[in-house]
Motif scaffolding. Structure first.
Motif: not given
Ligand SMILES: [Zn+2]
Length: 57
Positions: A41-50
């Motif tokens: 899953t990725t962060c809603a605000y960037c491309t980092q993993p959540a």
């Protein structure tokens, strides 16, 4: 009430908390993501993993 779930990385956790708080006018629930299926899953605000999921549960 509307169900809200926002995935967030370490950097954006406060933004996610703020957003859910503003939308629901109540204190949000914050869980750390640790199950295998959610690791991609990725962060809603960037491309980092959540790392966290914030909800109004
Ligand atoms: Zn992020």
């Amino acid at each position: 009430m509307e169900n809200i779930r926002i995935n967030s990385c370490e950097t954006h956790i406060y933004r996610a908390l703020d957003e859910v708080t503003a939308k629901t006018e109540s204190f949000p629930d914050m869980e750390k993501i640790h199950t295998e299926e959610e690791l991609s899953t990725t962060c809603a605000y960037c491309t980092q993993p959540a790392i966290y999921v914030v909800s109004n549960r």
